[in-house]
Write an enzyme that holds these catalytic residues in place. Sequence first.
Site, PDB file in Angstrom:
ATOM      1  N   TRP A 333      -5.124  65.175   2.888  1.00  0.00           N
ATOM      2  CA  TRP A 333      -4.954  66.603   2.612  1.00  0.00           C
ATOM      3  C   TRP A 333      -6.092  67.130   1.743  1.00  0.00           C
ATOM      4  O   TRP A 333      -6.494  68.282   1.866  1.00  0.00           O
ATOM      5  CB  TRP A 333      -3.614  66.834   1.906  1.00  0.00           C
ATOM      6  CG  TRP A 333      -3.398  68.249   1.462  1.00  0.00           C
ATOM      7  CD1 TRP A 333      -2.910  69.280   2.216  1.00  0.00           C
ATOM      8  CD2 TRP A 333      -3.683  68.793   0.164  1.00  0.00           C
ATOM      9  NE1 TRP A 333      -2.862  70.428   1.461  1.00  0.00           N
ATOM     10  CE2 TRP A 333      -3.336  70.163   0.199  1.00  0.00           C
ATOM     11  CE3 TRP A 333      -4.191  68.266  -1.013  1.00  0.00           C
ATOM     12  CZ2 TRP A 333      -3.474  70.992  -0.892  1.00  0.00           C
ATOM     13  CZ3 TRP A 333      -4.333  69.093  -2.106  1.00  0.00           C
ATOM     14  CH2 TRP A 333      -3.982  70.441  -2.048  1.00  0.00           C
ATOM     15  N   HIS A 334      -6.650  66.262   0.881  1.00  0.00           N
ATOM     16  CA  HIS A 334      -7.672  66.717  -0.053  1.00  0.00           C
ATOM     17  C   HIS A 334      -9.017  66.988   0.605  1.00  0.00           C
ATOM     18  O   HIS A 334      -9.845  67.695   0.015  1.00  0.00           O
ATOM     19  CB  HIS A 334      -7.859  65.695  -1.178  1.00  0.00           C
ATOM     20  CG  HIS A 334      -6.795  65.772  -2.223  1.00  0.00           C
ATOM     21  ND1 HIS A 334      -5.590  65.109  -2.128  1.00  0.00           N
ATOM     22  CD2 HIS A 334      -6.753  66.445  -3.405  1.00  0.00           C
ATOM     23  CE1 HIS A 334      -4.856  65.368  -3.185  1.00  0.00           C
ATOM     24  NE2 HIS A 334      -5.526  66.179  -3.980  1.00  0.00           N
ATOM     25  N   GLY A 335      -9.280  66.465   1.770  1.00  0.00           N
ATOM     26  CA  GLY A 335     -10.567  66.754   2.376  1.00  0.00           C
ATOM     27  C   GLY A 335     -10.833  65.956   3.633  1.00  0.00           C
ATOM     28  O   GLY A 335     -10.190  64.927   3.891  1.00  0.00           O
TER      29      GLY A 335
END
Length: 489
Positions: A333-335
Amino acid sequence: MELVECRGTAQVIFSSFNFFIFFAAFFALYAAATSYRQRAAILLLASIIFYASWKPAYLVLLFTSLGINYLIYSALFRSRKLSTLVLGLALNLTLLGAMKYLVLMVETWFAGLAFLNGTTPQHAPDWIHWALPLGISFYTFHMLSVMIDVYRGDWTRHIRFRIWVLYVTFFPHMIAGPILRASELVDQLESLKPLRAEDVRLGALIFLGGLIKKVLFADNLADLTDFLFAHPDQLGFVTAWAASIAFGLQIYFDFSGYSEMAIGMACAMGIILPRNFLYPYISRNPQEFWRRWHMTLSRWLRDYLYISLGGSRCSPIRTHANILITMLLGGLWHGANWTFVFWGFLHGMYLVGHRLLIKFYEYLHLPNSPIWSKALSLAGWPVTMALVSFTWVFFRAPGFTEAWTISAAMLGIGVTSVAEPVLRTFVWIGLGLATLAALIEPFLVQLLERSYTRWWSTPWPIRSLAYFGIAMLLIMFGGSTQKFIYFDF
């Protein structure tokens, strides 16, 4: 504090002069409003202007998403059919995947083909390298949480479209959280009340705390972190750990600073947002760290992913698998980089290892005494901080090559040369002060809470002098204004 010019985000940086002008104008109009409808209209208009100041074209994507999701939400509210929920999940996750992960998927596919054929991997075509819409991960999660809550029966009241739009676009939290559920904001947006002096005072104090974190600590650490991670092959054992710790402190002061500024602005309007950080660097085990770090994301992943997978109600092996899947997806989700997935995997392994260690302690029947518990707790803090710092390398490094180089140096493997700038005395002093600030923050907050009431009874010339001193401190020692790290997520 200077004006920000960083990849088009000048207007949305809470610590920029442009934003102060924007918020002052908004707050004056909001304070002058004489009815709920006026306050709601002013807040909605300000939220739209705030988002459009980054890139107006993405308003089309935002309002298309708002409209389609509201139709799905309304249908789900009437029927609570699983097929409707699946439709909502599929549309949102497909859009998020296309916007955020298409390049990663294409380049991973090319890399796999190249590996099988023994050729050089191709790069993804230029046309899919579009800019990531600001805040898309956060506002997507906000809408999905409502749909899931409706399907589960946790949210039973219909939300009017105007409130739906306000819930998603509420500008203090829209870009980088805190990540909310409908039950935490909708009721407050349906009853926007006139401003109260007590709320404005408390909100201003919370905002000031976040501003100090961002300007004085995060922005100053940014240049050091950028330099060190740009020269991974020059780092030795000490400087590699310094690089990782510096980034860990930078992202904490940056993101917790943003969250507190958002909470402070909302508080000034009489709106309560949930806390997002609770002194994570005093954690004594990995589980405690995730109860204190990015708390609203941790809660979202727990409530909507981990529990949906079966949570801890399954066999031990299945429970550990659920933890790993949750953390892997949390990392993704972060990247759009496999280093984020590996970062999530490491944290998942820490959590599983902690659970196994507890079981091992129970098996050994260790003495259940306060002294023994205190000793284990104290020993857990440096181990936890070392593990967390090690994983930050994979969160910050642009790729695995750089991450392996730095992590090897942290383990005492690799070159022994060091980056010259990190040896300068003022750099070590700054890093030491930032570390100290993160550790003593709980005590400072307790001190402020005890003296909060007395502060407002202090004569105004003394208070004005203190405010002036803080402003001078920020101007003289604040770093060059940087965008918030979580704007990329």
